[in-house]
Design a protein around this motif. Sequence first.
Motif, short mmCIF file in Angstrom:
data_model
loop_
_atom_site.label_atom_id
_atom_site.label_comp_id
_atom_site.label_asym_id
_atom_site.label_seq_id
_atom_site.Cartn_x
_atom_site.Cartn_y
_atom_site.Cartn_z
N VAL A 1 96.88 6.62 14.02
CA VAL A 1 97.81 7.68 14.39
C VAL A 1 98.84 7.18 15.39
CG1 VAL A 1 98.00 9.92 15.53
CG2 VAL A 1 96.18 9.53 13.87
N LEU A 2 98.36 6.39 16.37
CA LEU A 2 99.27 5.86 17.38
C LEU A 2 100.32 4.95 16.73
CD1 LEU A 2 100.09 5.46 20.33
CD2 LEU A 2 98.42 3.60 20.47
N ASN A 3 99.89 4.09 15.81
CA ASN A 3 100.84 3.20 15.13
C ASN A 3 101.88 3.98 14.33
OD1 ASN A 3 99.59 0.90 16.13
ND2 ASN A 3 98.22 0.69 14.36
N ILE A 4 101.42 5.03 13.64
CA ILE A 4 102.35 5.85 12.86
C ILE A 4 103.36 6.53 13.78
CG2 ILE A 4 102.52 7.89 11.38
CD1 ILE A 4 99.85 7.11 10.16
N VAL A 5 102.87 7.07 14.90
CA VAL A 5 103.77 7.74 15.84
C VAL A 5 104.79 6.76 16.42
CG1 VAL A 5 103.88 8.92 18.07
CG2 VAL A 5 102.14 9.57 16.40
N LEU A 6 104.33 5.56 16.79
CA LEU A 6 105.24 4.56 17.35
C LEU A 6 106.29 4.12 16.34
CD1 LEU A 6 102.77 2.35 19.45
CD2 LEU A 6 104.43 4.03 20.29
N ILE A 7 105.86 3.92 15.09
CA ILE A 7 106.82 3.53 14.05
C ILE A 7 107.83 4.63 13.80
CG2 ILE A 7 107.05 2.98 11.59
CD1 ILE A 7 104.36 1.55 11.77
N ALA A 8 107.34 5.88 13.71
CA ALA A 8 108.26 7.00 13.51
C ALA A 8 109.23 7.15 14.67
CB ALA A 8 107.45 8.29 13.32
N LEU A 9 108.72 6.95 15.90
CA LEU A 9 109.59 7.04 17.08
C LEU A 9 110.64 5.93 17.07
CD1 LEU A 9 110.18 8.48 19.75
CD2 LEU A 9 108.54 6.95 20.85
N ALA A 10 110.23 4.72 16.71
CA ALA A 10 111.18 3.61 16.65
C ALA A 10 112.27 3.86 15.60
CB ALA A 10 110.45 2.30 16.35
N TRP B 1 113.26 6.79 14.57
CA TRP B 1 114.11 7.87 15.06
C TRP B 1 115.12 7.34 16.07
CZ3 TRP B 1 114.76 10.31 19.88
CH2 TRP B 1 115.49 11.50 19.83
N VAL B 2 114.71 6.39 16.90
CA VAL B 2 115.62 5.83 17.91
C VAL B 2 116.77 5.09 17.24
CG1 VAL B 2 115.82 4.10 19.74
CG2 VAL B 2 113.90 5.70 19.73
N ILE B 3 116.48 4.34 16.16
CA ILE B 3 117.53 3.54 15.51
C ILE B 3 118.08 4.23 14.27
CG2 ILE B 3 116.50 1.40 16.35
CD1 ILE B 3 115.44 0.94 13.51
N ARG B 4 117.90 5.54 14.14
CA ARG B 4 118.25 6.25 12.91
C ARG B 4 119.73 6.10 12.55
NH1 ARG B 4 117.91 9.54 17.12
NH2 ARG B 4 119.48 11.18 17.48
N GLU B 5 120.61 6.02 13.56
CA GLU B 5 122.03 5.89 13.28
C GLU B 5 122.39 4.53 12.70
OE1 GLU B 5 124.48 8.05 13.43
OE2 GLU B 5 123.16 9.69 14.03
N PHE B 6 121.54 3.53 12.92
CA PHE B 6 121.85 2.17 12.48
C PHE B 6 121.00 1.74 11.29
CE2 PHE B 6 122.75 2.50 17.02
CZ PHE B 6 124.09 2.11 17.04
N ILE B 7 120.17 2.64 10.77
CA ILE B 7 119.36 2.29 9.60
C ILE B 7 120.23 1.91 8.40
CG2 ILE B 7 117.76 3.24 7.89
CD1 ILE B 7 116.29 4.62 10.13
N PRO B 8 121.32 2.65 8.09
CA PRO B 8 122.17 2.21 6.96
C PRO B 8 122.71 0.80 7.14
CG PRO B 8 122.71 4.47 7.56
CD PRO B 8 121.78 3.95 8.62
N ALA B 9 123.13 0.45 8.37
CA ALA B 9 123.64 -0.91 8.61
C ALA B 9 122.53 -1.95 8.39
CB ALA B 9 124.20 -1.01 10.03
N ILE B 10 121.32 -1.63 8.83
CA ILE B 10 120.19 -2.56 8.65
C ILE B 10 119.88 -2.72 7.17
CG2 ILE B 10 117.75 -2.92 9.15
CD1 ILE B 10 118.20 -1.40 11.79
#
Length: 355
Positions: free
Chosen positions: A24-33, A35-44
Amino acid sequence: MSSRPPAEFASSDKKKWQRAASLVLNIVLIALALWVIREFIPAIVWAAVIAIALWPALLRLTVARSGRAGTTLVALGLTLAVGLFVVLPFAFLFAQTLREAHDLLGWFKAAQANGIPEPDFLARLPFATQIHEWWQANLAQPLLSPSAMGSLHGQAVVDVGRHFGALALRGIVHFGFMLLTLFVLLQVGPRLSEQLLKAVRGMFGAEGAQHAIRMAAAVRGTVSGLVVVGLGEGVLIGVAYVVTGVPHAAVLGLLTAVAAMLPFCAPIVFCGAVLWLFLQGSMAAAVGVLVWGVVIVFIADHFVRPILIGSATRLPFLLVLFGILGGAQTFGLVGLFIGPALMTVLAVMWRESIR
């Protein structure tokens, strides 16, 4: 009854809870990460697609230049090539716009003073009377009149300008981050590929690793099928523009090449050139461009492009088409490459299920 002591049962339950909590902790951390970079996901994602497409060239060039410095130079050169491939067409269009700016400014000043004269070809169009009345009421009058200038200089125009300016600035920033991400992906090179395959194999087994390899091949085939074939269509149809005397043939050829990278979009550009030739009275030239464009697009879309994409993905034409169109509708432009990759995995799973 079990002979295991209660303490052992408690320890086993504790480990299960710890594993569940860790998951659960890993899933939450991945989801949080994410969410933080959501604006740059298309560029990635764009950087990853381009890196996959350039991977064979990267491997060949890095073999010739061994060492970390050689790998960095190769990654830098490929990144610059991608940047120029995108920037140069825009620079060319901007230069053409500046070249025509003097004439455009003169036309705008004349329109302000005298209005826009009605073209002769409008009389030959359907509903010519209604078009003539609308033109005389809205465009034939001097644009310096209060009503016309109010529509030109209103707050709506300012808002539209700000909106497009913000979009342009955002696009430039994302493009810069995409190039930076691409450089990093190319720089780490084969080492990153080995690590990714090892991680996928550890999580999903050998079958998952094979799926990842097939998806990468599908992305490379789709890039070749869309970009290379689109450039070829632009060049060939651009020759027709030059021969028939269409103005700004180079610009139209470039626009045709860009449109040809998207399914069914090339006819929009060359049919516009056909319409211009028809309105100028050049019937033979209009028919020639139309027939030539239809033949080129038909051959490219029904033979060349399916062969390039299908040979890499082992997909039938219909699945290639559905993957491209569905991917674009779901994920935007980058979905043009993601869709066929997903269709490839689906086709592989189907073939394995019927064995």
